[in-house]
Design an enzyme around this catalytic site. Structure first.
Site, PDB file in Angstrom:
ATOM      1  N   GLU A 187      -5.964  41.328 -19.426  1.00  0.00           N
ATOM      2  CA  GLU A 187      -7.641  40.484 -19.161  1.00  0.00           C
ATOM      3  C   GLU A 187      -7.310  39.692 -18.434  1.00  0.00           C
ATOM      4  O   GLU A 187      -8.557  39.422 -17.631  1.00  0.00           O
ATOM      5  CB  GLU A 187      -8.085  41.203 -20.259  1.00  0.00           C
ATOM      6  N   HIS A 256     -11.185  43.701 -34.307  1.00  0.00           N
ATOM      7  CA  HIS A 256     -11.091  45.064 -33.237  1.00  0.00           C
ATOM      8  C   HIS A 256     -12.667  45.831 -33.509  1.00  0.00           C
ATOM      9  O   HIS A 256     -13.829  46.472 -33.411  1.00  0.00           O
ATOM     10  CB  HIS A 256     -10.682  46.885 -33.624  1.00  0.00           C
TER      11      HIS A 256
END
Lengths: 453, 338
Positions: A187, A256
């Site tokens: 990322e 998450h």
């Protein structure tokens, strides 16, 4: 002509220092870059290099002197006539002024936002088609990629896998691997690549598999994407959309499952969008891709599969920065965004059964926030409940409430209340997860409380 | 991993006119950087420049040598020790100095400062303040070049300190995976702030850092502008036709990390030794004298450069501070009419 050598500052905060040693004496020839003295403070010792060339004519401050103020002339140099203008000399009064923050001298009002544009009129007879949020997002990307060859999509699993949540389904087939790019799981790196490509003039769409993973890329999002236009005095643009699912997912625990709305909405230079239904998802994503600024586009996993009416209009664009009144009412105002809009609407139905008419405002864009629509509503209803999926402290609801207090204080008949995630990391256990999140029940309870019912 | 050949003074044909012209250009550019930085240090000492200010003195041969291989459309991007790259790229010294003093005439209208200047016409994409961030951004510039297939190369500079940042390797991976036209120029000045390469790096030969991504690299004498230019040309050709390439430039910064760093962590005499034996400007001056350049010709260049820097300093002192109305400009771009 002669030039004065001034006591230099070792650091921005240094005001005085000791002249520990001279390496030159009157009559010496001095060249640029030559070490001429050593000065010291309680923190450091540093060599002073000559900037001008010439012959030392006088030492003004002898070595061993303590507490020599910065900018005091410490030696005099006779220079050749080669230089046309007088170099350096003493600092002008302007220099002292320069260090005062400009903001202290003049109050600068933030520019007043223009009235946001209205949603496009939907002509009578327009067909409404049931489309999932997932497909609406895909359609928006496909339409913009057909329209502008500078637009491309990159991210993890966006191409061959067709998207981790199938949002990019069929895009590889239509646009090929040059414009639909599978990235490694990296990322920080691929966000930087996307921002760099945007600085070079392209219009990337960067998909985060979820926004949870974008924390690895936070520096590129904030320091590079959001700030470079400003730091470059308007020279470097960064037209880029970062998108992916945000907020609570189901049973995936704290790492998450998190709402980042308030994080990004705090940063000038970014625009932050969080749509609820498919029509807004499509219209706002198309607007985002065309916008010349960096955009944070917060989707919601639990909405991807939901179907909504989308007007069958060519080039359906929803303006950024405009909230939408989803349900009109007079008893109280409820603000929400993303998935919480659905909960707020359900709560409004239950409240109606009790004779409480809630006005539900879908914020849609969090930055810039359309506080005009909120304030007008509260002036009518006199009561406010904010709903968000994220944590309450310093959150979106806190900001909405602050703006209402600022602009409609005299209209309020009750303190605003916030409904938000409980102030804990998201638990895994089904029962704990459920009670940590906002619910229709919690919204109804808050609404009744501000109505004193 | 070939090492760049050293171009000793005696190794050149003394009578080559082309050499002389090229060297004069290098000399002027390198001297401009040095005199500019010395003046910037002085203005800092006078309180006219604030905050962080990282000087490029000692490293001039790298920015100047690499500029000689840059073509129209190519991009440069670097970290915060960036004044040298801006000047080498052709930015106006006045605008650069006025940005250092935070004035309206500065390249970013006073809103960026030392570490944040840009010039798209000169292919200069900053000026970035976070160690290593420019490596991903520079690889992104190369991604854009590849996307457009326009033959442009991204010259992405970073230091020995940034060479330990994770995103550098994420970028290496994608650059080689996608054969992006990028030359990574590592300016190894041997100290990441106060920490030497030996104390911070398991593999101190930074040109080898691309090995596990199959990116070739070579070590270059970064104090020798000819060696830089030659290696740069090789690297650019590789980048254009094959993909990423790493140049590790061995160099030395004469000053501290920033203005507030007295650089006392360096062994006694190290700086003096480099200054005496490896100075990039002295080295080039000797070459020019070797091809018969007269003292007066060099003096004339010195005087010209000195005047440019004096003018820049004067401009930077007298340019007004930005108007308060600038506070809220350049936060967003207006969306174009649809």
């Amino acid at each position: 002509m002669s030039v004065e050598i001034l006591m230099p500052a070792l650091s921005p905060t240094m005001e005085e220092g000791n002249l520990a040693k001279w390496h030159i004496k009157p009559g010496d020839k001095v060249e640029s870059g030559q070490v001429i003295a050593e000065i010291e403070t309680d923190k450091a010792t540093m060599e002073v290099e000559a900037v001008d060339e010439g012959i030392v004519s006088e030492i003004l401050v002898p070595e061993g002197s303590e507490g020599v103020k910065v900018n005091t002339p410490i030696a005099r140099l006779g220079t050749g006539a080669a230089n046309g203008k007088a170099p350096s000399a003493t600092p002008e009064p302007a220099a002292a002024k320069a260090s005062e923050p400009a903001a202290l001298k003049a109050e600068v009002a933030a520019p007043v936002a223009k009235a946001p544009a209205k949603d496009p009129e939907i002509p009578a007879g327009t067909r409404l088609v049931k489309v999932t949020v997932r497909d609406a997002l895909r359609d928006a990307m496909a339409e913009e990629m057909r329209r502008d060859s500078d637009v491309f999509l990159m991210g993890e699993e966006v191409a061959q896998y067709q998207g981790a949540y199938k949002v990019s389904r069929d895009l590889l087939q239509e646009f090929g691997e040059r414009r639909v790019i599978d990235t490694p799981i990296t990322e920080h790196g691929f966000t930087g690549l996307g921002v760099g490509a945007a600085m070079a003039g392209l219009k990337p769409i960067v998909e985060f598999m979820t926004w949870n993973f974008a924390m690895q890329a936070m520096d590129q999002l904030i320091n590079s994407a959001a700030k470079t236009l400003y730091m470059s005095g308007g020279q470097i643009r960064c037209s880029i959309v970062f998108r992916g699912p945000n907020g609570a997912a189901a049973r995936v625990a704290a790492q998450h499952s998190q709402d980042y709305s308030a994080w990004y909405a705090n940063v000038p230079g970014l625009k932050v969008i969080a749509p609820y239904d498919a029509a807004d998802a499509k219209g706002l994503l198309k607007a985002a891709i065309r916008d010349p600024n960096p955009i944070i586009f917060l989707e919601h996993e639990l909405l991807y599969g939901q179907e909504f009416d989308v007007p069958e209009i060519e080039d359906w664009i929803v303006p950024i920065g405009k909230a939408k009144v989803r349900r009109e009412g007079t008893s109280l105002t409820i603000t929400a965004h993303s998935r919480m809009v659905g909960l707020a609407l359900k709560a409004a139905e239950e409240l109606a059964a009790d004779g409480i008419e809630a006005e539900v405002i879908d914020l849609r864009t969090l930055r810039p926030l359309d506080h005009g629509t909120i304030v007008e509503s509260v002036k009518k209803t006199n009561r406010l409940v904010t709903v968000e999926e994220g944590w309450g402290p310093m959150g979106v609801g806190a900001e909405v409430a602050a703006r209402v207090v600022e602009h409609a204080f005299d209209y309020l008949d009750a303190p605003p209340l916030r409904v938000c995630q409980e102030d804990v990391p998201m638990p895994y256990a089904a029962n704990l997860e459920a009670i940590s999140l906002p619910s229709v029940e919690k919204i109804v309870k808050a609404a009744k409380a501000v109505c004193y019912r | 991993m070939a090492r760049a050949r050293k171009n000793g003074v005696g190794g050149q044909k003394a009578n080559s006119l082309a050499d002389k012209d090229r060297w004069l250009k290098y000399y002027r550019s390198m001297l401009l950087i040095r005199r500019f930085e010395e003046r910037a240090g002085q203005l800092y000492g006078m309180g006219l420049i604030g905050g962080f200010c990282h000087l490029y003195i000692g490293q001039e041969a790298i920015a100047v040598g690499m500029e000689s291989v840059k073509r129209a459309g190519d991009q440069i991007i670097t970290g915060y020790r960036d004044h040298g790259h801006m000047l080498a790229a052709g930015m106006d010294p006045k605008e650069v100095m006025a940005e250092l003093t935070g004035r309206a005439g500065g390249s970013s209208h006073g809103k960026g400062g030392s570490m944040h200047m840009f010039s798209v016409p000169n292919g200069f994409f900053g000026g970035h303040g976070i160690v290593g961030a420019q490596v991903s951004l520079g690889t992104g510039l190369a991604l854009a070049n590849s996307y457009r297939n326009d033959g442009a190369v991204s010259y992405t500079y970073f230091g020995d300190g940034a060479a330990n940042q994770g995103q550098v390797y994420e970028s290496f991976n994608m650059a080689e995976l996608w054969s992006l036209p990028v030359v990574y120029v590592i300016e190894n000045n041997q100290y990441a702030m106060g920490t030497s390469v030996e104390r911070s790096s398991a593999e101190t030969h930074l040109y080898r850092r691309g090995l596990s991504f199959n990116i070739p690299g070579e070590e270059v004498d970064g104090m020798d502008v000819d060696a830089v230019a030659e290696a740069g040309a090789r690297a650019a050709e590789h980048a254009r036709t094959k993909g990423p390439y790493i140049l590790e430039m061995k160099t030395y910064r004469y000053r501290g990390h920033s203005m507030s760093d007295p650089a006392k962590y360096r062994p006694q005499g190290e700086l003096e030794e480099v200054r005496k034996t490896r100075d990039p400007i002295d080295h080039l001056k000797a070459k020019l004298e070797g091809v018969g350049l007269k003292e007066e010709e060099l003096k004339a260049i010195d005087a010209e450069v000195r005047q440019i820097v004096l003018d820049a300093a004067e401009y930077a002192r007298t340019s007004p501070e930005p108007d308060p109305s600038e506070l809220y400009t350049d936060v967003y771009l207006e969306a174009a009419a649809r």
